[in-house]
Design a protein around this motif. Sequence first.
Motif: not given
Length: 165
Positions: A104-105, A150-152, A156-157, A160
């Motif tokens: 989570c970011y 929310k990043l899976k 993705e993180l 971001q």
Amino acid sequence: MTEHSLHSSYREKLIEHLLVGNLLKLSWKNKNFSLEISKPEVDNAGYDLIAEANGIIRHIQLKTTFIGSATTTQKIHISLTKKPSGCVVWVYFNNETLDLGPYCYFGAAPGQPLPSLENLKTAKHTKGNAIGLKSERSNIRILNKGNFIKLKTINELYHQLFGST
């Protein structure tokens, strides 16, 4: 009591190292080789890591929770807003395997400052004083899980945090 509560500091450090390793591994696999990681000598400004890639410097406050936990809030330090691109990364992990994800970011786009924390609830000390009063922690705000993206995946993180890999 489980090893997770008895050795929580050890586990927190382990999760941090696994996250950093996964981010560095992704930088390597994408032939980017630009990710740099630093740590503050003193933990008083609200961040645990400094990460730089693609010309973006991130001051990151890390939070960890095992998958299935009932945790719905995190406490963050307001000093993080003074950093050029501060953010909070909340890492979920498997209690048995310690595999990481989802993530989570909370923060802004790469290169942008952290959104304002002024409208968030001020945290209180968990223990009361001699008469049981729990005083406010003026530098700490409470973020709800709904404030996070929310990043899976680690990809993705990374995106971001730093934009394209």
